[in-house]
Design an enzyme around this catalytic site. Structure first.
Site, mmCIF file in Angstrom:
data_model
loop_
_atom_site.group_PDB
_atom_site.id
_atom_site.type_symbol
_atom_site.label_atom_id
_atom_site.label_comp_id
_atom_site.label_asym_id
_atom_site.label_seq_id
_atom_site.Cartn_x
_atom_site.Cartn_y
_atom_site.Cartn_z
ATOM 1 C CB CYS A 68 -0.917 -0.056 1.229
ATOM 2 S SG CYS A 68 -1.738 1.492 1.635
ATOM 3 C CB CYS A 107 0.327 1.737 4.096
ATOM 4 S SG CYS A 107 -1.400 1.242 3.943
#
Length: 108
Positions: free
Chosen positions: A33, A36
């Site tokens: 991600c 993230c």
């Protein structure tokens, strides 16, 4: 990963969010991600700045999907702020450090 940020598993999640009086911010993330990865350094900084006032932990949703499912995590990064084992705030998506810190400040 910082030693200030705990990596939680199904085995230690409950005790981590309900132990003590210090609020716990749990970051639900995955290695693939992009947002993230972008928010990770911000969380590292906050872990240092708010040391003693806030605990920060991470849950890898690929490895511990059952925890993400229990809290209806549908997008990552999602951060849940726990106080006394209960969700006090849900923060979804990448955000600037100042914004994140301001949202957390109401709880610490």
């Amino acid at each position: 990963m910082s030693e200030k940020i705990a990596q939680l598993t199904a085995a230690d999640f409950e005790s981590a969010i309900s132990s003590g009086t210090t609020p716990v911010l749990v970051d639900f993330w995955a290695p693939w991600c992009g947002p993230c990865k972008a928010i990770a350094p911000i969380l590292e900084e906050l872990a240092t700045e708010l040391d003693g006032k806030l605990k920060i932990a991470k849950v890898n949703v690929d490895d511990h999907g059952e925890i993400a499912t229990r809290y209806s995590i549908r997008a990552i990064p999602t951060m849940l702020l726990f106080k006394g084992g209960q969700v006090a705030e849900q923060l979804v998506g990448m955000m600037p450090k100042a914004t994140l810190k301001a949202k957390i400040a109401a709880h610490v």
